[in-house]
Design a protein around this motif. Sequence first.
Motif, short mmCIF file in Angstrom:
data_model
loop_
_atom_site.label_atom_id
_atom_site.label_comp_id
_atom_site.label_asym_id
_atom_site.label_seq_id
_atom_site.Cartn_x
_atom_site.Cartn_y
_atom_site.Cartn_z
N LEU A 86 0.83 -1.20 0.00
CA LEU A 86 0.00 0.00 0.00
C LEU A 86 0.87 1.26 0.00
O LEU A 86 0.62 2.20 -0.76
N GLY A 87 1.91 1.28 0.83
CA GLY A 87 2.82 2.42 0.87
C GLY A 87 3.53 2.62 -0.46
O GLY A 87 3.69 3.76 -0.92
N SER A 88 3.94 1.54 -1.09
CA SER A 88 4.59 1.63 -2.39
C SER A 88 3.65 2.20 -3.44
O SER A 88 4.05 3.03 -4.27
N ALA A 89 2.40 1.76 -3.40
CA ALA A 89 1.41 2.26 -4.35
C ALA A 89 1.15 3.75 -4.14
O ALA A 89 1.11 4.53 -5.11
N ILE A 90 1.00 4.16 -2.90
CA ILE A 90 0.78 5.58 -2.60
C ILE A 90 1.99 6.41 -3.04
O ILE A 90 1.84 7.48 -3.63
N PRO A 121 4.05 19.95 2.57
CA PRO A 121 3.09 19.82 3.67
C PRO A 121 2.24 18.55 3.55
O PRO A 121 1.99 17.86 4.54
N ALA A 122 1.82 18.22 2.32
CA ALA A 122 1.04 17.00 2.13
C ALA A 122 1.87 15.76 2.49
O ALA A 122 1.36 14.81 3.10
N MET A 123 3.14 15.78 2.13
CA MET A 123 4.02 14.65 2.45
C MET A 123 4.17 14.50 3.97
O MET A 123 4.07 13.40 4.51
N PHE A 124 4.37 15.62 4.67
CA PHE A 124 4.53 15.54 6.13
C PHE A 124 3.25 15.10 6.82
O PHE A 124 3.29 14.32 7.78
N VAL A 125 2.11 15.53 6.32
CA VAL A 125 0.83 15.07 6.88
C VAL A 125 0.68 13.57 6.63
O VAL A 125 0.26 12.82 7.52
N GLY A 126 1.03 13.12 5.45
CA GLY A 126 0.97 11.69 5.14
C GLY A 126 1.89 10.87 6.03
O GLY A 126 1.51 9.79 6.50
N MET A 127 3.08 11.38 6.31
CA MET A 127 4.01 10.67 7.20
C MET A 127 3.45 10.62 8.62
O MET A 127 3.55 9.58 9.30
N LEU A 129 0.22 10.74 9.46
CA LEU A 129 -0.90 9.79 9.46
C LEU A 129 -0.41 8.34 9.43
O LEU A 129 -0.99 7.47 10.08
N ALA A 130 0.64 8.08 8.69
CA ALA A 130 1.19 6.72 8.63
C ALA A 130 1.68 6.27 10.00
O ALA A 130 1.47 5.12 10.40
N ARG A 131 2.31 7.17 10.74
CA ARG A 131 2.76 6.83 12.10
C ARG A 131 1.58 6.53 13.02
O ARG A 131 1.62 5.61 13.82
N SER A 135 0.89 2.92 14.76
CA SER A 135 0.81 2.74 16.22
C SER A 135 -0.53 2.14 16.61
O SER A 135 -0.60 1.32 17.51
N ARG A 136 -1.61 2.53 15.93
CA ARG A 136 -2.93 1.92 16.20
C ARG A 136 -2.95 0.46 15.83
O ARG A 136 -3.51 -0.36 16.55
N ARG A 137 -2.31 0.12 14.69
CA ARG A 137 -2.24 -1.28 14.27
C ARG A 137 -1.44 -2.10 15.29
O ARG A 137 -1.82 -3.21 15.62
N ALA A 138 -0.35 -1.54 15.78
CA ALA A 138 0.48 -2.25 16.76
C ALA A 138 -0.29 -2.42 18.07
O ALA A 138 -0.21 -3.47 18.71
N ALA A 139 -1.04 -1.38 18.48
CA ALA A 139 -1.83 -1.47 19.72
C ALA A 139 -2.93 -2.50 19.58
O ALA A 139 -3.23 -3.24 20.54
#
Length: 142
Positions: A86-90, A121-127, A129-131, A135-139
């Motif tokens: 998914l990350g590669s596709a995005i 700014p879009a890249m930083f927001v995406g990074m 959101l990915a974090r 973290s939600r997936r790990a929790a």
Amino acid sequence: MSFVVNLALGLLFGLGLVVSGMSDPAKVLNFLDLFGTWDPSLAFVMGGAVVTAFIGYRLVFKRQKPLAAASFQLPAKKEIDRPLLLGSAIFGIGWGLGGFCPGPALTAATLGAAGTYAFLPAMFVGMWLARILASRRAAAAA
């Protein structure tokens, strides 16, 4: 010493991006436009990078440890999974639409390229959101 080495390598990388044209989104988009104004020159840039990395990794990993660190820091995860795909596709879609990926976008911003002021700014927001999602997936897995 590590900071100085990293700074010098970052400056060398940025210079390489500028010289190769990777920080010019029009050049990148022309490379991706196979049936229009295709510009194959970036294939040579990528080929040179692959050859350099192939040789460099073999030389570096003959050492017990890096020159400017206590040990090598390699990824532990080796499988291809859904987040990687998914990350590669995005990443690919963003690269194709904007003509930027993170390193060249930062370099282009220092050169005053207008498109970077929307992309970064879009890249930083995406990074960010990915974090949060990771973290939600790990929790949820714990």
